[in-house]
Motif scaffolding. Structure first.
Motif, PDB file in Angstrom:
ATOM      1  N   ALA A  24       0.837  -1.206   0.000  1.00  0.00           N
ATOM      2  CA  ALA A  24       0.000   0.000   0.000  1.00  0.00           C
ATOM      3  C   ALA A  24       0.871   1.255   0.000  1.00  0.00           C
ATOM      4  CB  ALA A  24      -0.932  -0.007   1.202  1.00  0.00           C
ATOM      5  N   GLY A  27       2.526   1.623  -3.389  1.00  0.00           N
ATOM      6  CA  GLY A  27       1.609   2.071  -4.424  1.00  0.00           C
ATOM      7  C   GLY A  27       1.564   1.160  -5.635  1.00  0.00           C
ATOM      8  N   ARG A  28       2.058  -0.037  -5.473  1.00  0.00           N
ATOM      9  CA  ARG A  28       2.009  -1.025  -6.562  1.00  0.00           C
ATOM     10  C   ARG A  28       2.181  -2.416  -5.954  1.00  0.00           C
ATOM     11  NH1 ARG A  28       7.182  -2.801  -7.186  1.00  0.00           N
ATOM     12  NH2 ARG A  28       8.865  -1.329  -6.792  1.00  0.00           N
ATOM     13  N   THR A  64       8.694   3.777   1.244  1.00  0.00           N
ATOM     14  CA  THR A  64       8.897   5.143   0.754  1.00  0.00           C
ATOM     15  C   THR A  64      10.354   5.413   0.417  1.00  0.00           C
ATOM     16  OG1 THR A  64       9.131   6.048   2.986  1.00  0.00           O
ATOM     17  CG2 THR A  64       6.911   6.022   2.040  1.00  0.00           C
TER      18      THR A  64
END
Length: 147
Positions: A24, A27-28, A64
């Motif tokens: 999550a 983002g992929r 991140t």
């Protein structure tokens, strides 16, 4: 046995949720090799007593930054683990309390004896106050239990 804990339905489900938090934040979808590695590491760290919520926060940080080694990130994290009192400086069962004077002050020394050294982090002489190989062979002076 550690292998049995790794395969428990609760550990596997929690490991999957931790990997889902990573995906999550990324983002992929997570590639299969990375997914397997992260889930294996998550289950191992859960078995060592680290909370699922704390590990989920750490994988979000990793995603991140483009990192994928949860064990390494958890060992180096300076984020306190909720529910652990400060005076409880032993991170794992059987590990002596961390003296806080070795490991260059790195909190990873609380849960990993490898960092309980004098001088350069992870290298040098084993700490005579709290390294498990040293405290077992060197008697502690009276009154030093509270360190």
């Amino acid at each position: 046995m550690p292998q049995q804990r790794e395969r428990s339905p609760q550990g596997t489900a929690a490991g999957s949720r931790i990997v889902a938090a990573y995906a999550a934040a990324l983002g992929r979808p997570v590639l299969n090799g990375t997914r397997a590695k992260l889930e294996r590491q998550a289950v191992e760290l859960l078995a060592q007593g680290l909370p699922e919520a704390w590990l989920s926060d750490r994988v979000r940080e990793m995603a991140t930054r483009g990192w994928s080694d949860l064990v390494q990130h958890a060992e180096r994290s300076t984020v306190p683990v909720e529910g652990q009192r400060d005076e409880s400086l032993s991170g794992r069962a059987g590990l002596p309390k961390w003296c806080r004077e070795c490991g260059e002050g790195n909190p990873a020394a609380r849960v990993n004896a490898r960092f309980r050294t004098l001088g350069e982090l992870g290298g040098g002489e084993k700490c005579p106050r709290c390294h498990p190989d040293r405290v077992a062979s060197v008697p502690q002076p009276p009154g030093s239990e509270g360190l």
